[in-house]
Design a protein around this motif. Structure first.
Motif, PDB file in Angstrom:
ATOM      1  N   VAL A  16       0.888  -1.058  -0.036  1.00 54.21           N
ATOM      2  CA  VAL A  16      -0.373   0.265   0.337  1.00 54.21           C
ATOM      3  C   VAL A  16       0.608   1.012  -0.167  1.00 54.21           C
ATOM      4  O   VAL A  16       2.335   0.842   0.333  1.00 54.21           O
ATOM      5  N   SER A  17       0.509   2.320  -0.027  1.00 57.11           N
ATOM      6  CA  SER A  17       0.896   3.638  -0.151  1.00 57.11           C
ATOM      7  C   SER A  17       0.052   4.431   0.325  1.00 57.11           C
ATOM      8  O   SER A  17      -0.728   4.445  -0.005  1.00 57.11           O
ATOM      9  N   LEU A  18       1.682   5.805   1.150  1.00 57.03           N
ATOM     10  CA  LEU A  18       0.275   6.653   1.635  1.00 57.03           C
ATOM     11  C   LEU A  18       0.260   7.890   0.883  1.00 57.03           C
ATOM     12  O   LEU A  18       1.183   8.595   0.302  1.00 57.03           O
ATOM     13  N   ILE A  19      -0.684   8.455   0.862  1.00 55.95           N
ATOM     14  CA  ILE A  19      -0.386   9.593  -0.306  1.00 55.95           C
ATOM     15  C   ILE A  19      -1.184  11.004   0.609  1.00 55.95           C
ATOM     16  O   ILE A  19      -2.497  11.028   2.033  1.00 55.95           O
ATOM     17  N   SER A  20      -0.474  12.465   1.547  1.00 57.96           N
ATOM     18  CA  SER A  20      -0.866  12.836   2.589  1.00 57.96           C
ATOM     19  C   SER A  20      -1.409  14.448   1.291  1.00 57.96           C
ATOM     20  O   SER A  20       0.257  15.086   1.573  1.00 57.96           O
ATOM     21  N   PRO A  21      -1.991  14.846   1.461  1.00 59.05           N
ATOM     22  CA  PRO A  21      -2.546  15.824   0.330  1.00 59.05           C
ATOM     23  C   PRO A  21      -2.064  17.436   1.509  1.00 59.05           C
ATOM     24  O   PRO A  21      -2.320  17.009   2.474  1.00 59.05           O
ATOM     25  N   ALA A  22      -1.433  18.204   1.354  1.00 59.95           N
ATOM     26  CA  ALA A  22      -1.296  19.292   1.532  1.00 59.95           C
ATOM     27  C   ALA A  22      -2.359  19.446   2.613  1.00 59.95           C
ATOM     28  O   ALA A  22      -3.483  20.185   2.083  1.00 59.95           O
ATOM     29  N   ILE A  43     -11.069   3.844  -6.743  1.00 54.75           N
ATOM     30  CA  ILE A  43     -10.565   3.814  -5.516  1.00 54.75           C
ATOM     31  C   ILE A  43     -10.665   3.023  -4.586  1.00 54.75           C
ATOM     32  O   ILE A  43     -11.231   4.170  -3.757  1.00 54.75           O
ATOM     33  N   ASN A  44     -10.110   1.870  -4.582  1.00 53.37           N
ATOM     34  CA  ASN A  44     -10.578   1.667  -2.800  1.00 53.37           C
ATOM     35  C   ASN A  44      -9.567   2.444  -1.705  1.00 53.37           C
ATOM     36  O   ASN A  44      -8.040   2.608  -2.167  1.00 53.37           O
ATOM     37  N   LEU A  45      -9.731   2.679  -0.708  1.00 51.80           N
ATOM     38  CA  LEU A  45      -9.102   3.616   0.279  1.00 51.80           C
ATOM     39  C   LEU A  45      -9.406   2.674   1.461  1.00 51.80           C
ATOM     40  O   LEU A  45     -10.464   2.801   2.634  1.00 51.80           O
ATOM     41  N   PRO A  46      -8.015   1.718   1.593  1.00 53.87           N
ATOM     42  CA  PRO A  46      -8.335   0.974   3.689  1.00 53.87           C
ATOM     43  C   PRO A  46      -7.902   1.500   4.713  1.00 53.87           C
ATOM     44  O   PRO A  46      -8.561   1.315   5.342  1.00 53.87           O
ATOM     45  N   TYR A  47      -7.496   3.401   4.579  1.00 57.81           N
ATOM     46  CA  TYR A  47      -6.748   3.816   5.619  1.00 57.81           C
ATOM     47  C   TYR A  47      -7.595   5.188   4.902  1.00 57.81           C
ATOM     48  O   TYR A  47      -7.159   5.527   4.135  1.00 57.81           O
ATOM     49  N   VAL A  48      -8.328   5.944   6.048  1.00 57.16           N
ATOM     50  CA  VAL A  48      -8.360   7.440   5.782  1.00 57.16           C
ATOM     51  C   VAL A  48      -8.231   8.041   7.261  1.00 57.16           C
ATOM     52  O   VAL A  48      -9.195   7.659   8.018  1.00 57.16           O
ATOM     53  N   THR A  49      -7.874   9.570   7.022  1.00 59.19           N
ATOM     54  CA  THR A  49      -7.821  10.148   8.446  1.00 59.19           C
ATOM     55  C   THR A  49      -7.987  11.134   7.899  1.00 59.19           C
ATOM     56  O   THR A  49      -7.656  11.942   6.826  1.00 59.19           O
ATOM     57  N   CYS A  50      -9.032  12.289   8.363  1.00 56.59           N
ATOM     58  CA  CYS A  50      -9.571  13.556   7.753  1.00 56.59           C
ATOM     59  C   CYS A  50      -9.725  14.487   8.972  1.00 56.59           C
ATOM     60  O   CYS A  50     -11.390  14.055   9.808  1.00 56.59           O
ATOM     61  N   VAL A  51      -8.692  15.440   9.297  1.00 53.38           N
ATOM     62  CA  VAL A  51      -9.153  15.981  10.829  1.00 53.38           C
ATOM     63  C   VAL A  51      -9.623  17.530  10.454  1.00 53.38           C
ATOM     64  O   VAL A  51      -8.585  17.832   9.557  1.00 53.38           O
ATOM     65  N   ARG A  52     -10.247  18.518  11.098  1.00 50.64           N
ATOM     66  CA  ARG A  52     -10.397  19.678  10.742  1.00 50.64           C
ATOM     67  C   ARG A  52      -9.079  19.961  11.762  1.00 50.64           C
ATOM     68  O   ARG A  52      -8.990  19.898  12.815  1.00 50.64           O
ATOM     69  N   VAL A  64      -3.502   4.031  -0.527  1.00 47.75           N
ATOM     70  CA  VAL A  64      -4.488   3.172  -1.608  1.00 47.75           C
ATOM     71  C   VAL A  64      -3.397   2.228  -1.543  1.00 47.75           C
ATOM     72  O   VAL A  64      -1.975   1.740  -1.492  1.00 47.75           O
ATOM     73  N   GLU A  65      -4.001   1.520  -2.826  1.00 47.69           N
ATOM     74  CA  GLU A  65      -3.446   0.203  -3.037  1.00 47.69           C
ATOM     75  C   GLU A  65      -2.540   0.286  -3.571  1.00 47.69           C
ATOM     76  O   GLU A  65      -2.145   1.623  -4.730  1.00 47.69           O
ATOM     77  N   THR A  66      -1.256  -0.271  -3.561  1.00 48.20           N
ATOM     78  CA  THR A  66       0.230   0.416  -4.521  1.00 48.20           C
ATOM     79  C   THR A  66      -0.178   0.328  -6.176  1.00 48.20           C
ATOM     80  O   THR A  66       0.562   1.371  -6.898  1.00 48.20           O
ATOM     81  N   GLY A  67      -1.077  -0.432  -6.762  1.00 46.70           N
ATOM     82  CA  GLY A  67      -1.438   0.053  -8.151  1.00 46.70           C
ATOM     83  C   GLY A  67      -2.153   1.345  -8.102  1.00 46.70           C
ATOM     84  O   GLY A  67      -2.396   1.301  -9.564  1.00 46.70           O
ATOM     85  N   ASP A  68      -2.777   1.786  -7.340  1.00 51.98           N
ATOM     86  CA  ASP A  68      -3.619   3.183  -7.186  1.00 51.98           C
ATOM     87  C   ASP A  68      -3.053   3.762  -7.119  1.00 51.98           C
ATOM     88  O   ASP A  68      -3.124   4.996  -7.749  1.00 51.98           O
ATOM     89  N   ALA A  69      -1.937   4.006  -6.472  1.00 50.14           N
ATOM     90  CA  ALA A  69      -0.809   5.342  -6.414  1.00 50.14           C
ATOM     91  C   ALA A  69      -0.852   5.863  -6.756  1.00 50.14           C
ATOM     92  O   ALA A  69      -1.082   7.207  -6.509  1.00 50.14           O
ATOM     93  N   ARG A  70      -0.441   5.738  -8.269  1.00 48.72           N
ATOM     94  CA  ARG A  70       0.493   6.701  -8.956  1.00 48.72           C
ATOM     95  C   ARG A  70      -1.309   7.354  -9.806  1.00 48.72           C
ATOM     96  O   ARG A  70      -1.495   9.025  -9.742  1.00 48.72           O
ATOM     97  N   THR A  71      -2.279   6.674  -9.531  1.00 47.73           N
ATOM     98  CA  THR A  71      -3.809   7.639 -10.640  1.00 47.73           C
ATOM     99  C   THR A  71      -3.955   8.060  -9.429  1.00 47.73           C
ATOM    100  O   THR A  71      -5.014   9.623  -9.703  1.00 47.73           O
ATOM    101  N   SER A  88       6.183   4.888  -0.603  1.00 46.79           N
ATOM    102  CA  SER A  88       5.344   3.889  -0.752  1.00 46.79           C
ATOM    103  C   SER A  88       5.628   2.889  -0.435  1.00 46.79           C
ATOM    104  O   SER A  88       6.723   3.239   0.651  1.00 46.79           O
ATOM    105  N   ASN A  89       5.846   1.937  -1.337  1.00 43.55           N
ATOM    106  CA  ASN A  89       6.567   0.526   0.550  1.00 43.55           C
ATOM    107  C   ASN A  89       5.898   0.598   2.175  1.00 43.55           C
ATOM    108  O   ASN A  89       6.999   0.449   2.811  1.00 43.55           O
TER     109      ASN A  89
END
Length: 343
Positions: A16-22, A43-52, A64-71, A88-89
């Motif tokens: 899986v890959s972690l993506i963090s928008p600023a 795109i499946n999301l096995p993990y999300v945190t969303c905090v104000r 996201v799963e690694t195969g979906d990370a680029r998209t 990644s990784n």
């Protein structure tokens, strides 16, 4: 002799890959709109945190799963018109069940800190605590768990490794292609009279929270929400909820452990949590919930989605509306309130 907390086990989800928008402001794009874009691309999301955060923007971490990370990263970057932090990784390590005991989260902080392991992000669900780690530290992370915790299924890290042989793909096989028109929920639980606390802490110093979290457990308090992120810099933003008490101050308990840190609090919030059979393995769950809450004017303070569970924080005045919104959005067979009096 140190008493070990008894747990059922732990699981690891790799590839899986972690993506963090600023941190971004809702006048540019709301969280609901962001997750609508991802859902449109299945795109499946096995993990999300969303905090104000305290400027009314949002801090979001998603896996996201690694195969979906680029998209996924391309879609988010285009929508927000800003750079992302991507790792990644990575892997999701989940320990269970925590029984809402703050001491278990605190012991995990301390165990990782002792081993020099600094998680990228962490969240709490009704049954498990999930941590996003670099795959390179998984072996050390697994060994560290056998200090503060005792597992019913295995006594040593070697026992755990043997139990996993031949099952490497089993955890990923929960990924479902089945799409329900109305996602099913096993049950919806909620709590009122909660207090939201946020603390900024160096990611290499999270172990100091163990003292405060042990104190909360001795008071019999339930940890009803937890989301931690260090993806935006060296300081980690740790947000959690505990019941409001008459005699004890949650803020003072934290301040005694980390006296130099800034602690923000907000009283009179409510929390809700639910488990579902396809929450972590089908797209659109987060989109549906956030869109429904936004449409009904529910003031969301925080949300965490870990594998198969969702936990959220809203203002107490919006709790009834949030429950009604969830019932309209999901197939909910039962709703129950955890109503305990704390001194």
């Amino acid at each position: 002799m140190v008493t070990q907390e008894k747990l059922g086990g732990f699981k690891i989800l790799k590839e899986v890959s972690l993506i963090s928008p600023a941190p971004f402001m809702p006048d540019r794009l709301s969280p609901a709109a962001l997750f609508r874009i991802l859902a449109e691309h299945h795109i499946n999301l096995p993990y999300v945190t969303c905090v104000r955060n305290n400027s009314d923007g949002w801090i979001i971490d998603l896996v996201v799963e690694t195969g979906d990370a680029r998209t996924a990263s391309g879609l988010i970057q285009k929508a927000l018109e800003q750079n992302l932090i991507q790792r990644s990784n990575t892997a999701i390590l989940s320990i269970f069940p925590h029984r809402k005991k703050p001491a278990i989260a605190g012991a995990l902080f301390e165990a990782f800190d002792r081993e020099g392991i600094h998680p990228d992000v962490m969240a709490h669900s009704p049954s498990a605590i999930s941590v996003i780690l670099d795959e390179q530290v998984l072996a050390r992370a697994g060994r560290s768990l056998f200090g503060p915790f005792a597992f019913s299924a295995y006594r040593t890290p070697e026992d755990w490794k043997l139990a996993q042989k031949g099952k490497e793909k089993l955890y990923k096989e929960v990924v479902a292609s089945y799409q329900e028109k109305r996602p099913k929920v096993y049950g919806l639980e909620y709590q009122d009279r909660q207090e939201l606390l946020r603390i900024a802490l160096a990611h290499s110093n999270m172990g100091v929270l163990n003292i405060a979290f042990e104190a909360f457990s001795r008071q019999g308090l339930d940890l009803t929400f937890l989301a931690a992120s260090r993806s935006q810099g060296q300081l980690g933003a740790i947000t959690f909820c505990l019941p409001m008490t008459e005699r004890n101050s949650n803020k003072e308990t934290i301040a005694r452990s980390v006296p130099q840190s800034k602690i923000e609090t907000r009283k009179s919030v409510g929390t809700f949590s639910m488990n579902g059979p396809h929450f972590g393995d089908r797209y659109g769950i987060v989109r549906d919930l956030l869109t429904a809450l936004e449409t009904n004017g529910v003031n969301l303070m925080g949300l965490s989605c870990t594998i198969a569970s969702i936990t959220g924080v809203v203002l107490s005045s919006h709790l009834e509306s949030a429950i009604k919104t969830i019932q309209d959005c999901f197939d909910v067979p039962s709703v129950f309130k955890t109503d305990r009096k704390y001194e």
